[in-house]
Design a protein around this motif. Sequence first.
Motif, PDB file in Angstrom:
ATOM      1  N   LEU A  45       0.815  -1.213   0.000  1.00  7.74           N
ATOM      2  CA  LEU A  45       0.000   0.000   0.000  1.00  7.74           C
ATOM      3  C   LEU A  45       0.853   1.270   0.000  1.00  7.74           C
ATOM      4  O   LEU A  45       0.626   2.189  -0.796  1.00  7.74           O
ATOM      5  N   GLY A  46       1.843   1.336   0.903  1.00 15.16           N
ATOM      6  CA  GLY A  46       2.688   2.519   0.960  1.00 15.16           C
ATOM      7  C   GLY A  46       3.435   2.750  -0.333  1.00 15.16           C
ATOM      8  O   GLY A  46       3.595   3.898  -0.777  1.00 15.16           O
ATOM      9  N   ASN A  47       3.875   1.672  -0.979  1.00 15.39           N
ATOM     10  CA  ASN A  47       4.589   1.801  -2.249  1.00 15.39           C
ATOM     11  C   ASN A  47       3.675   2.315  -3.359  1.00 15.39           C
ATOM     12  O   ASN A  47       4.107   3.079  -4.227  1.00 15.39           O
ATOM     13  N   TRP A  48       2.408   1.867  -3.333  1.00 13.16           N
ATOM     14  CA  TRP A  48       1.455   2.359  -4.331  1.00 13.16           C
ATOM     15  C   TRP A  48       1.235   3.862  -4.184  1.00 13.16           C
ATOM     16  O   TRP A  48       1.014   4.575  -5.163  1.00 13.16           O
ATOM     17  N   LEU A  49       1.278   4.353  -2.946  1.00 18.36           N
ATOM     18  CA  LEU A  49       1.122   5.790  -2.718  1.00 18.36           C
ATOM     19  C   LEU A  49       2.395   6.560  -3.046  1.00 18.36           C
ATOM     20  O   LEU A  49       2.344   7.704  -3.510  1.00 18.36           O
ATOM     21  N   LEU A  50       3.542   5.931  -2.815  1.00 16.52           N
ATOM     22  CA  LEU A  50       4.823   6.596  -3.051  1.00 16.52           C
ATOM     23  C   LEU A  50       5.213   6.660  -4.524  1.00 16.52           C
ATOM     24  O   LEU A  50       5.799   7.643  -4.981  1.00 16.52           O
ATOM     25  N   TYR A  51       4.902   5.597  -5.249  1.00 16.11           N
ATOM     26  CA  TYR A  51       5.425   5.473  -6.624  1.00 16.11           C
ATOM     27  C   TYR A  51       5.062   6.651  -7.528  1.00 16.11           C
ATOM     28  O   TYR A  51       5.930   7.166  -8.249  1.00 16.11           O
ATOM     29  N   PRO A  52       3.803   7.118  -7.553  1.00 17.20           N
ATOM     30  CA  PRO A  52       3.488   8.261  -8.431  1.00 17.20           C
ATOM     31  C   PRO A  52       4.276   9.517  -8.070  1.00 17.20           C
ATOM     32  O   PRO A  52       4.512  10.362  -8.938  1.00 17.20           O
ATOM     33  N   LEU A  53       4.686   9.635  -6.806  1.00 16.64           N
ATOM     34  CA  LEU A  53       5.456  10.796  -6.376  1.00 16.64           C
ATOM     35  C   LEU A  53       6.921  10.644  -6.790  1.00 16.64           C
ATOM     36  O   LEU A  53       7.499  11.552  -7.400  1.00 16.64           O
ATOM     37  N   GLU A  54       7.515   9.493  -6.471  1.00 16.61           N
ATOM     38  CA  GLU A  54       8.939   9.307  -6.729  1.00 16.61           C
ATOM     39  C   GLU A  54       9.272   9.181  -8.211  1.00 16.61           C
ATOM     40  O   GLU A  54      10.380   9.515  -8.626  1.00 16.61           O
ATOM     41  N   SER A  55       8.331   8.702  -8.993  1.00 16.28           N
ATOM     42  CA  SER A  55       8.610   8.495 -10.422  1.00 16.28           C
ATOM     43  C   SER A  55       8.200   9.687 -11.273  1.00 16.28           C
ATOM     44  O   SER A  55       8.340   9.653 -12.502  1.00 16.28           O
ATOM     45  N   ARG A  56       7.683  10.734 -10.659  1.00 14.77           N
ATOM     46  CA  ARG A  56       7.156  11.869 -11.424  1.00 14.77           C
ATOM     47  C   ARG A  56       8.249  12.619 -12.175  1.00 14.77           C
ATOM     48  O   ARG A  56       8.047  13.066 -13.304  1.00 14.77           O
ATOM     49  N   PHE A  57       9.419  12.764 -11.551  1.00 15.02           N
ATOM     50  CA  PHE A  57      10.529  13.463 -12.188  1.00 15.02           C
ATOM     51  C   PHE A  57      11.703  12.503 -12.365  1.00 15.02           C
ATOM     52  O   PHE A  57      12.129  11.872 -11.396  1.00 15.02           O
TER      53      PHE A  57
END
Length: 255
Positions: A45-57
């Motif tokens: 769950l935490g990774n699903w929330l983090l991924y769109p943020l960390e992979s944005r740039f």
Amino acid sequence: MLPINLLVELGIISVVLMATRFAGLGRKLAATTLVLFALTAFSPLGNWLLYPLESRFPAWDPSRGAPDGIIVLGGSVDTELSAAHHTPVVPHAADRLLAPAELARRYPNARIVFTGGSANLIANDAREADYSAPILENAGVPKERLILERDSRNTYENATFTKRLVAPKPGERWLLVTSAYHMPRAMGIFRKAGFDVEAYPVDWRMGGRDDLFSFTNNALEGFGHTDVAAREWIGLLAYRLMGRTGELLPGPAED
């Protein structure tokens, strides 16, 4: 309210209810809380929330040439602990300090700006910039190259105070160094402040897409990822509603 805090409060409420005539409701709430606890602690769950943020740039492309300046956002040094022990204490996000030291060596003509004061609402003489400067100097950044912004309390003030301090000229290229998960909000705020910067993400918490399907046996890691991501998504929403960013999830500018 962050997930771990919410789960603790739900657990307390369920225990209280089980001591009353609403014991049945308390047991159901306790079971629900236990399931949510397991999902938050051990599922992706935490990774699903983090991924769109960390992979944005994406990672910064050095082939575009040397930058004129490098801006380092605070968030690594604990000012209260540093003041108590009279030495810099870096409990997390050390990459925010390691990366600019390497960039300073690679680009000897670039100005280095560290921006970070104290997040405490009550007046506090402990400023993050004051404790971060010695770390950067010990890592090889000459003192005369460092520009310190000591008054900002949040990312919005990081952007506005730094722009006022360095007065960037048209055509100058500035890098923005901060944690990958924080980069979308930081970039959106700098853009809204009229300061054109290039993203230099560091301090990743995930390895990549494969982590979206990885369970963990480390509850602290699961809670940590979920809490960090939830805090950032709340910040993105709040800053968008306040008009401090132009988008809910800022991304790379189109060339």
